[in-house]
Structure formats: C-alpha cells, structure tokens
Design a protein around this motif. Sequence first.
Motif, PDB file in Angstrom:
ATOM      1  N   UNK A 498       0.671  -1.158  -0.008  1.00 17.61           N
ATOM      2  CA  UNK A 498       0.011  -0.009   0.027  1.00 17.61           C
ATOM      3  C   UNK A 498       0.729   1.073   0.005  1.00 17.61           C
ATOM      4  N   UNK A 499       1.755   1.429   0.743  1.00 15.67           N
ATOM      5  CA  UNK A 499       2.632   2.518   0.830  1.00 15.67           C
ATOM      6  C   UNK A 499       2.957   3.303  -0.334  1.00 15.67           C
ATOM      7  N   UNK A 500       3.406   2.482  -1.564  1.00 21.19           N
ATOM      8  CA  UNK A 500       3.750   3.446  -2.670  1.00 21.19           C
ATOM      9  C   UNK A 500       2.827   4.339  -3.324  1.00 21.19           C
ATOM     10  N   UNK A 501       1.491   3.723  -3.057  1.00 22.13           N
ATOM     11  CA  UNK A 501       0.347   4.658  -3.516  1.00 22.13           C
ATOM     12  C   UNK A 501      -0.184   5.493  -2.426  1.00 22.13           C
ATOM     13  N   UNK A 507      -8.483   5.392   5.824  1.00 22.31           N
ATOM     14  CA  UNK A 507      -9.252   3.887   5.968  1.00 22.31           C
ATOM     15  C   UNK A 507     -10.051   3.241   5.072  1.00 22.31           C
ATOM     16  N   UNK A 508     -10.591   4.187   3.975  1.00 21.52           N
ATOM     17  CA  UNK A 508     -11.480   3.624   2.836  1.00 21.52           C
ATOM     18  C   UNK A 508     -10.552   2.961   2.009  1.00 21.52           C
ATOM     19  N   UNK A 509      -9.250   3.329   1.493  1.00 27.98           N
ATOM     20  CA  UNK A 509      -8.440   2.754   0.700  1.00 27.98           C
ATOM     21  C   UNK A 509      -7.718   1.747   1.369  1.00 27.98           C
ATOM     22  N   UNK A 510      -7.345   1.807   2.595  1.00 24.85           N
ATOM     23  CA  UNK A 510      -6.392   0.582   3.161  1.00 24.85           C
ATOM     24  C   UNK A 510      -6.838   0.082   4.302  1.00 24.85           C
ATOM     25  N   UNK A 511      -8.149  -0.247   4.359  1.00 26.54           N
ATOM     26  CA  UNK A 511      -8.887  -0.880   5.586  1.00 26.54           C
ATOM     27  C   UNK A 511      -8.276  -2.112   5.960  1.00 26.54           C
ATOM     28  N   UNK A 512      -7.815  -3.092   5.043  1.00 24.88           N
ATOM     29  CA  UNK A 512      -6.938  -4.307   5.732  1.00 24.88           C
ATOM     30  C   UNK A 512      -5.625  -3.992   6.584  1.00 24.88           C
ATOM     31  N   UNK A 513      -5.060  -3.116   6.013  1.00 20.95           N
ATOM     32  CA  UNK A 513      -4.073  -2.511   6.758  1.00 20.95           C
ATOM     33  C   UNK A 513      -4.281  -1.998   8.308  1.00 20.95           C
ATOM     34  N   UNK A 566       4.210   1.650  12.163  1.00 17.17           N
ATOM     35  CA  UNK A 566       3.738   2.795  12.869  1.00 17.17           C
ATOM     36  C   UNK A 566       4.105   4.224  12.218  1.00 17.17           C
ATOM     37  N   UNK A 567       5.390   4.282  11.946  1.00 18.62           N
ATOM     38  CA  UNK A 567       5.937   5.399  11.229  1.00 18.62           C
ATOM     39  C   UNK A 567       6.127   5.543   9.506  1.00 18.62           C
ATOM     40  N   UNK A 568       5.213   4.666   9.015  1.00 28.24           N
ATOM     41  CA  UNK A 568       4.991   4.745   7.617  1.00 28.24           C
ATOM     42  C   UNK A 568       4.124   5.957   7.179  1.00 28.24           C
ATOM     43  N   UNK A 569       3.936   5.958   5.854  1.00 29.25           N
ATOM     44  CA  UNK A 569       2.937   7.047   5.517  1.00 29.25           C
ATOM     45  C   UNK A 569       1.585   6.708   5.954  1.00 29.25           C
ATOM     46  N   UNK A 570       1.240   5.395   6.003  1.00 27.20           N
ATOM     47  CA  UNK A 570      -0.001   4.699   6.383  1.00 27.20           C
ATOM     48  C   UNK A 570      -0.479   5.336   7.569  1.00 27.20           C
ATOM     49  N   UNK A 571       0.502   5.591   8.720  1.00 31.15           N
ATOM     50  CA  UNK A 571       0.013   6.087  10.045  1.00 31.15           C
ATOM     51  C   UNK A 571      -0.842   5.489  10.661  1.00 31.15           C
ATOM     52  N   UNK A 572      -1.028   4.298  11.154  1.00 31.32           N
ATOM     53  CA  UNK A 572      -2.115   3.498  11.762  1.00 31.32           C
ATOM     54  C   UNK A 572      -2.305   4.019  12.941  1.00 31.32           C
ATOM     55  N   UNK A 609      -9.098  14.257   6.374  1.00 28.29           N
ATOM     56  CA  UNK A 609      -9.946  14.451   5.119  1.00 28.29           C
ATOM     57  C   UNK A 609      -9.132  14.990   4.053  1.00 28.29           C
ATOM     58  N   UNK A 610      -7.668  15.440   4.390  1.00 31.05           N
ATOM     59  CA  UNK A 610      -6.882  16.104   3.387  1.00 31.05           C
ATOM     60  C   UNK A 610      -6.248  15.090   2.293  1.00 31.05           C
ATOM     61  N   UNK A 611      -6.531  13.871   2.960  1.00 27.62           N
ATOM     62  CA  UNK A 611      -5.935  12.760   2.047  1.00 27.62           C
ATOM     63  C   UNK A 611      -6.955  11.773   1.414  1.00 27.62           C
ATOM     64  N   UNK A 612      -8.318  12.351   1.403  1.00 34.47           N
ATOM     65  CA  UNK A 612      -9.298  11.572   0.960  1.00 34.47           C
ATOM     66  C   UNK A 612     -10.120  12.240  -0.240  1.00 34.47           C
ATOM     67  N   UNK A 613     -10.247  11.636  -1.413  1.00 29.87           N
ATOM     68  CA  UNK A 613     -11.127  12.215  -2.489  1.00 29.87           C
ATOM     69  C   UNK A 613     -12.419  12.236  -2.154  1.00 29.87           C
ATOM     70  N   UNK A 614     -13.326  12.999  -2.860  1.00 28.04           N
ATOM     71  CA  UNK A 614     -14.745  13.140  -2.676  1.00 28.04           C
ATOM     72  C   UNK A 614     -15.395  11.803  -2.875  1.00 28.04           C
ATOM     73  N   UNK A 615     -15.030  11.024  -3.848  1.00 33.88           N
ATOM     74  CA  UNK A 615     -15.592   9.601  -3.793  1.00 33.88           C
ATOM     75  C   UNK A 615     -15.389   8.847  -2.831  1.00 33.88           C
ATOM     76  N   UNK A 616     -14.367   9.057  -2.018  1.00 31.19           N
ATOM     77  CA  UNK A 616     -13.952   8.112  -0.626  1.00 31.19           C
ATOM     78  C   UNK A 616     -14.963   8.584   0.331  1.00 31.19           C
TER      79      UNK A 616
END
Length: 693
Positions: A498-501, A507-513, A566-572, A609-616
């Motif tokens: 997930x991290x490259x993208x 949460x919507x895009x990377x819920x399993x993580x 924890x310190x990845x861009x995914x920021x759990x 919300x800064x990282x989420x699209x309208x569709x998300x």
Amino acid sequence: MVSVATSHSPALSATPSIHRTKMLQTSSPVSILKSTKQNSMKRKIDDSEMTISPPPSDGPSEQHPAKRPRVTWNENDSIRTFSPLDGSKPGKQPPPTTPGKSAAVIREEVRRAIHRHVTAGDSEAYDRIKQVFAFDPRKPDSSGQSWYTPSHADLRNHLMGLLSHVASLDRDCSSLVQAVLNSEWLGRDEAYVKLFIRFLGNLAAAQGTYLVQIFRMLTSKLSGIPNGTGKLPDYPPVNPAEIYSRIHLALRHLMRLIPAGSGSLSPVLIQQFPPDPDAAKNFIAYTRNLIRITTYAPELQSDILALITERLVKIDVQIQIDLEDVEDEFGENFLLEEAPDAEEELDDSDSDLSDDEDEDDQRSTAIKSNVHKVDGILDILFEFFSDSFQAAASGDDKENILDLLISHFRSIILPTYKSRHSQFLLFHFSQSSPELVDRFATECIEIISSKLQPSLTRQSAAAYLASYVARGAHIPGEAVRDVFDLLLTHLDTLQSDYEPNCRGPDLRCFAPFYSTAQAVFYIFCFRWRDLTNAAIEGDSEDQIDELEPSQITFPPNVKEYLHRAIYSRLNPLKICSPTIVTQFARIANHFQLLYVYPLLETNKRLRVTAFRSIATLASAQVSREIRASDHLGYQLDAYFPFDPYHLPRSRRWLEGDYVEWRGIPGLDDNENSDSEADEDDDEGDDATATDEE
C-alpha cells in the motif's frame, strides 16, 4: 316417513355373507413406501373390531315390542326411516348418534359417505363425519349442532373408519382432512393418540399432498401450548411436557415412515419460528423443540442450527443497537438482571407492550424481552453442543462439530456487524483443545489474508481473531505468539503493497492494513506477557510480573515490524481506535519498546480528510466506521466481539474461559497511587476553602 342416517338395523346381520361382503368392501391406503417397510409399519385391527354385531337397542326391552320404531332399510341411500311414535309429523333434525355401533359398521358408513360425496355430490353424510371431528368437548356448540355430542367410542371408530379408507381422501376430501387435523387429539388418552398418529402416517404415505399440512399442524404448537390443550372433560389432564412428547412422537413416526419428508419439514420449521414480537418463552420453547427434532432427524441438524443462529444473531444485534441508544440512561442493567429460573416459564409481560406504558417503559420492556430471548436460546445451544462434544468419540468428531460452528460463524455471524453474544459458542468450544484453537485461528487468518474476500469481511475477521487471542484463557502462549507473528508478517506485507500509492492515512483505501494493525495492538495490550522473551524461555505470568520493566524484552522482529508500520505514511496510530492506541503507547513506552507520544501529538493536528477524495468520502463503507471528532475524521471502531459477557443464565458456561484485564506492574500501580494522592489533595483543598468561607 322421514329418512335419517343411523346405524344398520339388526336385520343387516342376517344378510347373506356374500352380500354383506360386497357391502363392506373397503379400500386400502396406497402406500408410497417400499414393500419391505409396508408390512412392518401396518397395523391390523382387532378381530373384535372387524365383527359386525347389531347395536344395542335404545328403545324399550323385548317385553314391549309394540313400542319399537318401525325400521326399513333403503339399499340405495344407506339410511333408516323412522315412524315417530307420538304421531307427530317427522322433522328434519337428525337424532343423536346411537351408541354401540361397531367399528366395522361405522367403517362402512364412512366409505359410503366419502363415495357419495366424491361421485354424486351428496355431502350430507360427509358433513356429519366432519362434525364428529369438529366438535370441541370444551365448547359443546363447537360443531354447529348443539344436539350433537360424539362419545369417545364414536370418535375413535370414525377415525378408524377414515384410517381404513385413507386412500380415498384425495383433494376432494380436503375439508374433511382439515377437520381431522384441527380436531382435539393431544389431550385424549394414549390409545387414541397412537391411533391418530397412525392415521397421520397412513394419510401422508397414501396422499402426499397432505404432508405439509400435517407438518404445519404439528409444528404450530412447538412454540407454546394453546390454552386448554390437555384439559378436556372426562380425560385426565395432560401436562405440557407430555403434549410436546406426543407431537414429537408423531413427527418421529412420519420421519421414519417417509424418509424424504425432511425436505418438506425444513421450510415448515422456518415458517413456524415465532415472530419478533412474541414472548421470550415462545422463542425458548420453540428452540428447545427444534433441538429435540435433531435427535430423530439428524439430517436436519445443520438446517435447524443455522435457523436458530440466524434468528439469534438478528435479536442479538438489535440488543446491541438498543443498548447503545439507551446507554446513558440505563447502562447495561438489562444484561445484569437475573433471568427467570430455567425451569420456569417466562411471563408474557416480558414482551407485551402495554398501552399504559410511556415510550421509555416500552423500550425498556422490549430490550428486557430480547435479552431473555438471547440468554435462553444461548443456554440451550451451549447445553446441546456440550453434550455433542462430550459424546464425541475422537478428536476428529470434535473437529467436525467445531466445523459446523465455524460454518455458521462464517456465513451468518461474521457478515453481521456488532453481534454481541452469539459468537461465544465458538469462543467456548474452540478452546476445548489446542487443535481446535488452531482450527479457528487458521480460519480467521485465511479470511484476513484473502484478497477475494470483501474488505469489511477481512476487517471483521481481524477483530474476531484479535479478540479471541486476547481474551481466550485456554489459548496457550505458544498459540498467542504464532498468531501475533503471522499478523505482524501480514502487516508488513500490506505496508509494502500500500505505501507506494499512499499520500496519507485513509481508512477507505487501506482498511485491511489498519484492521490488522489494530488487531496487533489489541493482542499486545492483553497478552504482552506471552510475547516476551521470558515467556519463550518458560517463565510463568507471575514470574514475569516480578521482573523490572528494564528486564522485560521482546523478540527483535516485534520492534522492527511495529516501528516500520507505525512510522510509515499509512500512519496506523491516526486511524486505529484512540482507546487502543493510548493503551498500546503506555505499555510500549513502559517497557522501552517504542516511544510514540511525539507522533500522537502530531496526529492531533493532522486532518484525515486532506488525503481523501470526494468519492471516498461519499462511499457507503463509511457507515461501518465511526467519527471520533470533527478534526480527527474517520477512525476504526473499537469493536472486539469477545468483550465481557454478562447474560445472567448462560454466562455459567464461560466460567474460566475469559482473560480479565490485568494491570501493568510498575505502571498501573504508580498511576493508581498518583490518582489517590490527587483525590486527597482535592479533598484538602475543598476543606481549606470551606474553612475560609
């Protein structure tokens, strides 16, 4: 002269035998069974019942022959004609039935009545037979003819007559069959009950179209005995337990006689399940009777248990929703109330809503009723599976039983969000052995790892596995470490994918993580002792608690994988539940594993919300998430399915199964002392202020 239907005259017995034989021809039921079963299931009528004997006279004795009614026999319509003795004109009211008719005579009358009804449309005698069975001894005018009171012998002989001509009871005779099925039979003597069950079996075998009607009649009483059943005049009272036994005797007879009948019974059992507003006692009675059916119809066991589980989960989820709505007002008092004794019937008031109650009282009554339903049904299921596991001859048999529970878990419980109690059947019985623990854990891991599963299903499976491993008291430390390592490895794999993208936490895009990360944090908080190097070396929990924080260490991969995630861009830590994140941060810092407080402070200023699209943001998936606050955005719900179990009756099955929260040595003790000191200071300040005033 007036024509009325009565029994044969004494002159009939003098009829030559060849003519009598023709008159008494009967039709036998056409069985759908194999000939080998036909002979074993068929009963013969006693010779005494087959004998045609003249009925005793109701008139004067032989000393007064002139007072006897003049009787003539009409071969065309099979009735006797009477001349009134008082010289009055004959009326159209038929006389009461004449007692003492033999079974053979009534059998012939039944045959003639059915024949004339079907072939000539003459339903007079046919309707009189219906009246025999429509009569309710508790309501003398129930048959529509207040003059008519069939005796027990009349009823029995008419039923024997129908039994002899059951092959003729086709669709044209459906009204008569319905009258028989609706008749009062459960409260009569044992001999009549057995005869009635024989009739049901022969009818179903000869006329398969009636099988579903028979099943409906029998199962309609499995959720509760109607008032007055088993209390008929001139019969000893029959208690509810015996009434249920008679119904099951009939169902068992039908299942043995018609093995394919289970295919018709299964949908009927679904239709007859009590509706939601019914009282808790009806749900409990029906569940207990369904479980009893599995003892003589094992082919229905899976369907029946699935049906019970579906209804159980539906009510269980409603309890959770209702408790969340009234949590501030009532808390969880409904779960802590003592349930009625298991042997006592629940009162109807547990579900009936009175018009006099206000809205809050009605809501309270409805929640209480649902709690009793779930508690009673689960207690029955715990007992059923406990007996099954004890009867299992080998580990393979136990695994087969667990597989049944897992199949219901996967198809019914797992897809249902916020089931509160139903899953504890699996929680309890899967801890019976290390092999069964491994079986359930493996099932959850397969779902979590499968990209073919919907995202929500994978999230739920992660929550179930984390809660199971964290709370299961009989899960060995080795199994805890194995599951934790597998989840860590899976978390690392998801991060790499997930991290490259990833632009930021979403949460919507990377819920399993995030669901996997939250599962890891939750297991760590509850079972950190089993994850230490000391536990791997064989130290007990008490020995580990005696160590200094600096002496407690963890395998290198634990810190490595956690730090990287924890310190990845995914920021759990931004997406996972704040309650779990806070507790994890405390424990990790106390044992000098990770220091994440600076990141938590940074996350407070970060808007998801800064990282989420309208569709998300418009996605329907958001309905399964909760808003922590306006500036935090969407976060994972702190839903863990094996949180404390409080149902009063069924909780006895879970004694010793549950890991309660244990404080962190050297951490919680200090905080408790500081808290007590603060309270003392506050009290001192208050006292000082009071004195100054």
